[in-house]
Design a protein around this motif. Sequence first.
Motif, PDB file in Angstrom:
ATOM      1  N   GLY A 173      -0.251  -7.710   1.284  1.00 40.20           N
ATOM      2  CA  GLY A 173       0.231  -6.410   1.735  1.00 40.20           C
ATOM      3  C   GLY A 173       1.730  -6.309   1.607  1.00 40.20           C
ATOM      4  O   GLY A 173       2.446  -7.188   2.085  1.00 40.20           O
ATOM      5  N   SER A 174       2.214  -5.244   0.956  1.00 38.30           N
ATOM      6  CA  SER A 174       3.651  -5.148   0.715  1.00 38.30           C
ATOM      7  C   SER A 174       4.063  -3.700   0.486  1.00 38.30           C
ATOM      8  O   SER A 174       3.308  -2.908  -0.096  1.00 38.30           O
ATOM      9  CB  SER A 174       4.017  -5.988  -0.522  1.00 38.30           C
ATOM     10  N   PHE A 175       5.260  -3.376   0.968  1.00 37.42           N
ATOM     11  CA  PHE A 175       5.883  -2.079   0.705  1.00 37.42           C
ATOM     12  C   PHE A 175       7.315  -2.359   0.258  1.00 37.42           C
ATOM     13  O   PHE A 175       8.194  -2.593   1.087  1.00 37.42           O
ATOM     14  CB  PHE A 175       5.859  -1.192   1.957  1.00 37.42           C
ATOM     15  N   ASP A 176       7.534  -2.396  -1.043  1.00 37.81           N
ATOM     16  CA  ASP A 176       8.821  -2.789  -1.622  1.00 37.81           C
ATOM     17  C   ASP A 176       9.594  -1.545  -2.043  1.00 37.81           C
ATOM     18  O   ASP A 176       9.299  -0.938  -3.081  1.00 37.81           O
ATOM     19  CB  ASP A 176       8.593  -3.713  -2.814  1.00 37.81           C
ATOM     20  N   ALA A 177      10.588  -1.177  -1.237  1.00 33.44           N
ATOM     21  CA  ALA A 177      11.352   0.039  -1.503  1.00 33.44           C
ATOM     22  C   ALA A 177      12.300  -0.111  -2.680  1.00 33.44           C
ATOM     23  O   ALA A 177      12.705   0.881  -3.279  1.00 33.44           O
ATOM     24  CB  ALA A 177      12.135   0.444  -0.249  1.00 33.44           C
ATOM     25  N   THR A 178      12.688  -1.341  -3.020  1.00 29.86           N
ATOM     26  CA  THR A 178      13.595  -1.544  -4.154  1.00 29.86           C
ATOM     27  C   THR A 178      12.846  -1.393  -5.484  1.00 29.86           C
ATOM     28  O   THR A 178      13.400  -0.898  -6.468  1.00 29.86           O
ATOM     29  CB  THR A 178      14.267  -2.927  -4.098  1.00 29.86           C
ATOM     30  N   LYS A 179      11.583  -1.807  -5.497  1.00 31.68           N
ATOM     31  CA  LYS A 179      10.764  -1.694  -6.714  1.00 31.68           C
ATOM     32  C   LYS A 179       9.875  -0.454  -6.686  1.00 31.68           C
ATOM     33  O   LYS A 179       9.215  -0.142  -7.682  1.00 31.68           O
ATOM     34  CB  LYS A 179       9.894  -2.939  -6.880  1.00 31.68           C
ATOM     35  N   LYS A 180       9.841   0.209  -5.547  1.00 31.52           N
ATOM     36  CA  LYS A 180       8.955   1.356  -5.335  1.00 31.52           C
ATOM     37  C   LYS A 180       7.513   0.990  -5.709  1.00 31.52           C
ATOM     38  O   LYS A 180       6.843   1.673  -6.491  1.00 31.52           O
ATOM     39  CB  LYS A 180       9.452   2.585  -6.115  1.00 31.52           C
ATOM     40  N   HIS A 181       7.088  -0.115  -5.111  1.00 21.83           N
ATOM     41  CA  HIS A 181       5.749  -0.649  -5.388  1.00 21.83           C
ATOM     42  C   HIS A 181       5.104  -1.080  -4.079  1.00 21.83           C
ATOM     43  O   HIS A 181       5.747  -1.709  -3.235  1.00 21.83           O
ATOM     44  CB  HIS A 181       5.828  -1.840  -6.338  1.00 21.83           C
ATOM     45  N   ALA A 182       3.820  -0.750  -3.927  1.00 15.89           N
ATOM     46  CA  ALA A 182       3.087  -1.123  -2.722  1.00 15.89           C
ATOM     47  C   ALA A 182       1.811  -1.854  -3.091  1.00 15.89           C
ATOM     48  O   ALA A 182       1.216  -1.595  -4.142  1.00 15.89           O
ATOM     49  CB  ALA A 182       2.746   0.122  -1.900  1.00 15.89           C
ATOM     50  N   VAL A 183       1.427  -2.789  -2.226  1.00 13.22           N
ATOM     51  CA  VAL A 183       0.120  -3.432  -2.313  1.00 13.22           C
ATOM     52  C   VAL A 183      -0.608  -3.102  -1.013  1.00 13.22           C
ATOM     53  O   VAL A 183      -0.177  -3.530   0.065  1.00 13.22           O
ATOM     54  CB  VAL A 183       0.228  -4.956  -2.497  1.00 13.22           C
ATOM     55  N   LEU A 184      -1.662  -2.312  -1.113  1.00 13.59           N
ATOM     56  CA  LEU A 184      -2.387  -1.861   0.061  1.00 13.59           C
ATOM     57  C   LEU A 184      -3.593  -2.759   0.298  1.00 13.59           C
ATOM     58  O   LEU A 184      -4.297  -3.151  -0.643  1.00 13.59           O
ATOM     59  CB  LEU A 184      -2.848  -0.411  -0.103  1.00 13.59           C
ATOM     60  N   LEU A 185      -3.854  -3.074   1.556  1.00 20.65           N
ATOM     61  CA  LEU A 185      -4.968  -3.942   1.916  1.00 20.65           C
ATOM     62  C   LEU A 185      -6.242  -3.122   2.110  1.00 20.65           C
ATOM     63  O   LEU A 185      -6.198  -1.976   2.576  1.00 20.65           O
ATOM     64  CB  LEU A 185      -4.639  -4.716   3.188  1.00 20.65           C
ATOM     65  N   GLY A 186      -7.374  -3.728   1.730  1.00 25.24           N
ATOM     66  CA  GLY A 186      -8.633  -3.003   1.796  1.00 25.24           C
ATOM     67  C   GLY A 186      -8.630  -1.873   0.782  1.00 25.24           C
ATOM     68  O   GLY A 186      -8.132  -2.037  -0.334  1.00 25.24           O
ATOM     69  N   ASP A 187      -9.147  -0.714   1.194  1.00 26.56           N
ATOM     70  CA  ASP A 187      -9.101   0.451   0.302  1.00 26.56           C
ATOM     71  C   ASP A 187      -7.905   1.346   0.602  1.00 26.56           C
ATOM     72  O   ASP A 187      -7.766   2.418   0.017  1.00 26.56           O
ATOM     73  CB  ASP A 187     -10.406   1.252   0.391  1.00 26.56           C
ATOM     74  N   GLY A 188      -7.052   0.875   1.546  1.00 27.98           N
ATOM     75  CA  GLY A 188      -5.862   1.653   1.897  1.00 27.98           C
ATOM     76  C   GLY A 188      -6.089   2.676   2.972  1.00 27.98           C
ATOM     77  O   GLY A 188      -5.134   3.277   3.470  1.00 27.98           O
ATOM     78  N   ASN A 189      -7.361   2.872   3.363  1.00 33.58           N
ATOM     79  CA  ASN A 189      -7.680   3.910   4.339  1.00 33.58           C
ATOM     80  C   ASN A 189      -8.051   3.361   5.711  1.00 33.58           C
ATOM     81  O   ASN A 189      -8.360   4.130   6.618  1.00 33.58           O
ATOM     82  CB  ASN A 189      -8.837   4.774   3.813  1.00 33.58           C
ATOM     83  N   GLY A 190      -8.041   2.045   5.854  1.00 32.80           N
ATOM     84  CA  GLY A 190      -8.373   1.455   7.146  1.00 32.80           C
ATOM     85  C   GLY A 190      -7.271   1.674   8.164  1.00 32.80           C
ATOM     86  O   GLY A 190      -6.094   1.438   7.886  1.00 32.80           O
ATOM     87  N   ARG A 191      -7.629   2.119   9.353  1.00 36.38           N
ATOM     88  CA  ARG A 191      -6.628   2.422  10.374  1.00 36.38           C
ATOM     89  C   ARG A 191      -6.077   1.143  10.986  1.00 36.38           C
ATOM     90  O   ARG A 191      -6.777   0.161  11.176  1.00 36.38           O
ATOM     91  CB  ARG A 191      -7.233   3.323  11.453  1.00 36.38           C
ATOM     92  N   ILE A 192      -4.784   1.175  11.295  1.00 37.90           N
ATOM     93  CA  ILE A 192      -4.107   0.037  11.906  1.00 37.90           C
ATOM     94  C   ILE A 192      -3.086   0.557  12.914  1.00 37.90           C
ATOM     95  O   ILE A 192      -2.382   1.544  12.649  1.00 37.90           O
ATOM     96  CB  ILE A 192      -3.410  -0.847  10.832  1.00 37.90           C
TER      97      ILE A 192
END
Length: 316
Positions: A173-192
């Motif tokens: 899981g990652s939200f990289d603002a410098t690369k403007k790239h994200a890795v979402l866990l699961g399908d991305g829709n799971g609530r946390i």
Amino acid sequence: MADKSNLLMFGATGAIGNYIIKAIINSKDAFGRIAVFTSANTVASKVKEIDALKQAGVEIITGDIASQDDVKAAYSGFDTVISALGRGAIASQIPLIQLAAESSNIKRFVPSEYGTDIEYGPASQHEKPHQQKLKVRAALKEVQGQLEHAYVVTGPYGDYPFYIGPAAEPKVGSFDATKKHAVLLGDGNGRISLTSRPDVGKFVVHTLTHWDVARNRAMKVNSFTTTPRGILEEFEKQTNSKWTVDYTPLEELRRIEKKAWENGAPIATVCTLRRIWTEGSTLYDRRDNEDIGAVQTESLEDLVRGSIQGQLAASQ
């Protein structure tokens, strides 16, 4: 509490303790004496932090946490103990609890529980990162009737450099603002449900000042509930750009976790916790913010803004 409580804190200069003691200082009119117990090494190595505490009116008690005599002496004149000891020192709370129960003046103990709910469901008792905290809960159960407690269960820290930020291993899981790239866990829709560290401090203060409702409870509190996709959308909004996105399905996350534990990798605990969160174990029938009057919290927008600022500053 009718009378102002006298607070003694362990771990006040650590990653989360720093936020808790700041919140206590900001609400110091609600309390009597405020002190931190720390080592001589910390006093020598964190001069700036210790001086700031002294200037804020916090008493500094120096001693060895492993010394019963030092701890007993420190307990004198206080009625409430707050612990913010880090994950590596969780078990050190057990003798602190036992000494508190034996003390004639310590009435309340708030252990270092901030984070994942370790008794969320039947499977929680088997999770490796939960074992030491479960032992602490067992120790408090043994002295119930002699010592009151409250568990401040906040869920994962959301603010940078934690969940809402880049990861050393992006696949977890990652939200990289410098690369403007994200890795979402699961399908991305799971609530946390996530909590900022300043809000952790606020929740501890509200727990202490609403002890009648918090007494002997696990207070399940958080800043907000969202989804990985919702976090990504906020990043895209604030950076005014479309990000590239990858996904780590839950089964793949489990495989990464298993391999990390087998290899003794430092990231193993992070893998397990993120798998637990992706499975939905930060979601409750209700949250307890309202019970302790802690309804104003930081927002997703706030934490994303802080993450962008932190990431850009770190990249310069």
